[in-house]
Write a protein that holds these residues in place. Structure first.
Motif, mmCIF file in Angstrom:
data_model
loop_
_atom_site.group_PDB
_atom_site.id
_atom_site.type_symbol
_atom_site.label_atom_id
_atom_site.label_comp_id
_atom_site.label_asym_id
_atom_site.label_seq_id
_atom_site.Cartn_x
_atom_site.Cartn_y
_atom_site.Cartn_z
ATOM 1 N N LYS A 23 0.843 -1.193 0.000
ATOM 2 C CA LYS A 23 0.000 0.000 0.000
ATOM 3 C C LYS A 23 0.882 1.247 0.000
ATOM 4 C CE LYS A 23 -3.851 -2.399 0.636
ATOM 5 N NZ LYS A 23 -4.927 -2.494 -0.390
ATOM 6 N N VAL A 24 0.440 2.283 -0.700
ATOM 7 C CA VAL A 24 1.153 3.556 -0.724
ATOM 8 C C VAL A 24 0.186 4.670 -0.373
ATOM 9 C CG1 VAL A 24 2.388 5.242 -2.150
ATOM 10 C CG2 VAL A 24 2.848 2.804 -2.443
ATOM 11 N N GLY A 25 0.543 5.448 0.646
ATOM 12 C CA GLY A 25 -0.181 6.674 0.962
ATOM 13 C C GLY A 25 0.633 7.846 0.450
ATOM 14 N N MET A 26 0.024 8.692 -0.385
ATOM 15 C CA MET A 26 0.765 9.778 -1.045
ATOM 16 C C MET A 26 -0.008 11.086 -0.916
ATOM 17 S SD MET A 26 2.353 9.713 -4.910
ATOM 18 C CE MET A 26 0.769 9.686 -5.797
ATOM 19 N N TYR A 27 0.667 12.100 -0.408
ATOM 20 C CA TYR A 27 0.062 13.419 -0.230
ATOM 21 C C TYR A 27 0.859 14.427 -1.053
ATOM 22 C CZ TYR A 27 -1.831 17.577 2.119
ATOM 23 O OH TYR A 27 -2.451 18.761 2.394
ATOM 24 N N VAL A 28 0.160 15.232 -1.839
ATOM 25 C CA VAL A 28 0.801 16.241 -2.676
ATOM 26 C C VAL A 28 0.103 17.571 -2.447
ATOM 27 C CG1 VAL A 28 1.354 16.962 -5.029
ATOM 28 C CG2 VAL A 28 1.456 14.537 -4.416
ATOM 29 N N CYS A 29 0.886 18.611 -2.210
ATOM 30 C CA CYS A 29 0.318 19.927 -1.945
ATOM 31 C C CYS A 29 -0.346 20.486 -3.192
ATOM 32 C CB CYS A 29 1.401 20.889 -1.476
ATOM 33 S SG CYS A 29 2.022 20.492 0.173
ATOM 34 N N GLY A 30 -1.596 20.922 -3.018
ATOM 35 C CA GLY A 30 -2.365 21.495 -4.112
ATOM 36 C C GLY A 30 -2.334 23.011 -4.084
ATOM 37 N N LEU A 217 -4.433 9.866 5.742
ATOM 38 C CA LEU A 217 -3.376 8.869 5.499
ATOM 39 C C LEU A 217 -2.754 8.329 6.771
ATOM 40 C CD1 LEU A 217 -1.560 10.622 2.501
ATOM 41 C CD2 LEU A 217 -3.217 8.747 2.392
ATOM 42 N N GLY A 218 -3.038 8.947 7.910
ATOM 43 C CA GLY A 218 -2.428 8.512 9.161
ATOM 44 C C GLY A 218 -1.248 9.394 9.541
ATOM 45 N N GLU A 219 -0.781 9.238 10.770
ATOM 46 C CA GLU A 219 0.306 10.083 11.262
ATOM 47 C C GLU A 219 1.638 9.765 10.602
ATOM 48 O OE1 GLU A 219 0.032 9.425 15.470
ATOM 49 O OE2 GLU A 219 -1.443 11.039 15.754
ATOM 50 N N HIS A 220 1.774 8.563 10.053
ATOM 51 C CA HIS A 220 2.983 8.172 9.316
ATOM 52 C C HIS A 220 2.539 7.567 7.989
ATOM 53 C CE1 HIS A 220 6.779 5.389 9.015
ATOM 54 N NE2 HIS A 220 6.807 6.383 8.137
ATOM 55 N N PHE A 221 2.908 8.220 6.895
ATOM 56 C CA PHE A 221 2.553 7.695 5.575
ATOM 57 C C PHE A 221 3.798 7.676 4.694
ATOM 58 C CE2 PHE A 221 1.532 12.201 5.759
ATOM 59 C CZ PHE A 221 2.080 12.725 4.594
ATOM 60 N N ASP A 222 3.621 7.330 3.410
ATOM 61 C CA ASP A 222 4.776 6.940 2.598
ATOM 62 C C ASP A 222 5.438 8.080 1.831
ATOM 63 O OD1 ASP A 222 4.555 3.999 3.068
ATOM 64 O OD2 ASP A 222 2.579 4.350 2.182
ATOM 65 N N ILE A 223 4.670 8.816 1.041
ATOM 66 C CA ILE A 223 5.248 9.813 0.142
ATOM 67 C C ILE A 223 4.560 11.151 0.330
ATOM 68 C CG2 ILE A 223 5.564 10.485 -2.286
ATOM 69 C CD1 ILE A 223 5.691 7.522 -3.002
ATOM 70 N N HIS A 224 5.376 12.192 0.491
ATOM 71 C CA HIS A 224 4.871 13.564 0.502
ATOM 72 C C HIS A 224 5.543 14.282 -0.659
ATOM 73 C CE1 HIS A 224 3.583 17.524 1.601
ATOM 74 N NE2 HIS A 224 3.160 17.180 2.797
ATOM 75 N N GLY A 225 4.740 14.896 -1.535
ATOM 76 C CA GLY A 225 5.291 15.520 -2.732
ATOM 77 C C GLY A 225 4.907 16.970 -2.874
ATOM 78 N N GLY A 226 5.613 17.621 -3.779
ATOM 79 C CA GLY A 226 5.337 19.019 -4.091
ATOM 80 C C GLY A 226 6.484 19.600 -4.882
ATOM 81 N N GLY A 227 6.379 20.875 -5.202
ATOM 82 C CA GLY A 227 7.420 21.555 -5.964
ATOM 83 C C GLY A 227 8.647 21.838 -5.116
#
Length: 497
Positions: A23-30, A217-227
């Motif tokens: 499983k992958v949890g991924m958050y990207v700033c919009g 995604l929970g307090e610990h997730f896999d990928i955080h992305g952005g510029g």
């Protein structure tokens, strides 16, 4: 080879290891939705949509979150300037953003939370940081105390003094230290406000992302992305407040993409001379052209944007559209309607069958490029090589002369085309037929072009090659491309606009 990802936090490529296996949890700033989307807003969504496509194809279950900042100082200023409400402005601009995502084939976002929907979580984290001694109320505001966080600066790899010296820090007597940042802001009369233990106010910029990502995604997730421009202060502040609150690792891997430049400068709303609105681009160019430009280099590199560059990409994509026409002629089927393997495992099975020469190798190199930190530039290059291999095979086997008659060679070629369909879908390319090309071919234009083709054919028969070439060249100037084939002359409209 396992998928490897460059982690801004460790400054190394690391094997992808997820909190929950498979499983992958991924958050990207919009975006902050105070003005309509420009081309720069599409870089992150297109890149991470492609990453999700590849991860899903590789067997992962992916939950992808992109936030919307719908309350902020910039929204308040713009709403006042337009004589509207912050809510109405945010809804209008968000609708424009969503339409642009849809046009570019960004379909993988699972959750798109708004900051205003997560006030309760924001208040809870803010109070928790106060209780743990990492934050303090001051005159209706609440600030994070950077002096209390020993690891502040670890993401941007600078010490706090360097960060403060290089940052545009808003001075205020409410802060204990210049580098302290707002978790909660007191609202002025007439501004959006929510009740809090510290008085009516609204959230600071960074705390929104902590609340939304941890909720979904929970307090610990896999990928955080952005510029790349978000490493400091936004992501630096986000990681420190999140980990001080939870006591856990926030995101295992931080991915930052390069920035889009125009005229040598970063495309930014604060620099109107660089901004090109998406609504204008989509009126002039195919969505595939725009998406291919954004994927044409490695995601961590800057992307050069210009009309000339877009036209160059558009010309390159003609090779694919010519092949798609060939698919229709030889198989009676549209490339866009072909079924393709939905998983890497299924694709491996398909690729183990009868394929034209080199097709299997190009597929392997495509996957290797994507396994190596999602190198879309290398993957796009393999797509072009795959088109060349398919055309060579069709020419060698004289498939056009056979006019689609069933044969082992045609079956093999069709299998190769399905590989192209599989791989292009991973990049989100060629999901739909073009919207501009041959738009008016169904009226008088088509018969007129056919007439010119007949005149050219007669000129060649009469050995008047100068006139035949003139007809071809003038049609090309008008955006009509002629294709001489063994079974006759085909044509298509492709304006450079």
């Amino acid at each position: 080879m396992p998928i490897r990802v460059y982690n801004t936090l460790t400054q190394t490529k690391e094997p992808l290891q997820t909190v929950v296996p498979g499983k992958v949890g991924m958050y990207v700033c919009g975006p902050t939705v105070y003005s309509n989307s420009h081309i720069g807003h599409m870089v992150g969504p297109v890149i991470f949509d492609t990453i999700k496509r590849f991860l899903v194809h590789s067997g992962y279950g992916v939950t992808w979150v992109v936030n919307i900042t719908d309350v902020d100082d910039k929204l308040i200023v713009q709403a006042n300037a337009e004589g509207t409400t912050v809510k109405n402005l945010a809804e209008r601009v968000t609708a424009d953003y969503l339409a642009c995502l849809d046009a570019l084939g960004v379909t993988g976002i699972d959750h798109m939370p708004r900051a205003t929907e997560h006030i309760e979580g924001i208040l809870g984290i803010t109070q928790g940081l106060i209780d743990k001694g990492f934050a303090y109320p001051s005159g209706g505001d609440v600030y994070f105390d950077v002096s209390k966080a020993a690891e502040y600066g670890k993401l941007s790899h600078r010490n706090p003094e360097e960060l403060q010296a290089g940052a545009r820090i808003e001075p205020t007597e409410k802060k204990k230290h210049p580098g302290d940042f707002a978790l909660w802001k007191a609202s002025k009369p007439g501004e959006p406000a929510w009740e809090s233990p510290w008085g009516p106010g609204r959230p600071g910029w960074h705390i929104e992302c902590s609340a939304m990502s941890m909720k979904l995604l929970g307090e610990h997730f896999d990928i955080h992305g952005g510029g790349l421009d978000l490493v400091f202060p936004h992501h630096e502040n986000e990681v420190v407040q999140s980990e001080c609150f939870s006591g856990k690792t926030f995101a295992s891997c931080w991915m930052h993409h390069g920035l889009l430049t125009n005229k040598g400068r970063k495309i930014s709303k604060s620099d109107p001379d660089t901004v090109v609105l998406m609504v204008d681009l989509l009126d002039q160019y195919e969505p595939d052209t725009i998406r291919a430009l954004l994927l044409s280099s490695h995601y961590r590199r800057p992307i050069d944007f210009s009309p000339a560059r877009l036209q160059e990409v558009e010309r390159g994509l003609r090779a694919f559209r010519s092949l798609f026409d060939r698919v229709d002629r030889l198989t009676g089927r549209s490339f866009y309607g072909l079924d393709a393997p939905a998983s890497r495992e299924d694709g491996d099975r398909h690729a183990s069958g009868d394929l034209p020469p080199d097709v299997r190798d190009h597929r392997s190199r495509f996957l290797e490029a994507m396994d190596d930190d999602f190198n879309t530039g290398g993957a796009v290059g393999e797509l072009f090589e795959l088109v060349r291999a398919l055309n060579r095979f069709a020419d060698t086997e004289h498939l056009d002369e056979r006019k689609g008659e069933p044969s082992p060679a045609l079956d093999s070629w069709t299998n190769g085309v399905i590989v192209l369909r599989e791989l292009s879908r991973l990049l989100g390319l060629f999901l739909r037929p073009p919207t501009h090309t041959e738009a008016d071919a169904g009226g008088l234009t088509g018969p007129l072009i056919e007439l010119f083709i007949e005149l050219r054919a007669q000129s060649r028969k009469d050995r008047n090659f100068a006139l035949a070439d003139q007809i071809r060249d003038r049609l090309a100037d008008l955006g009509v491309i002629l294709e001489d084939r063994r079974d006759g002359t085909g044509w298509k409209i492709e304006n450079d606009r």
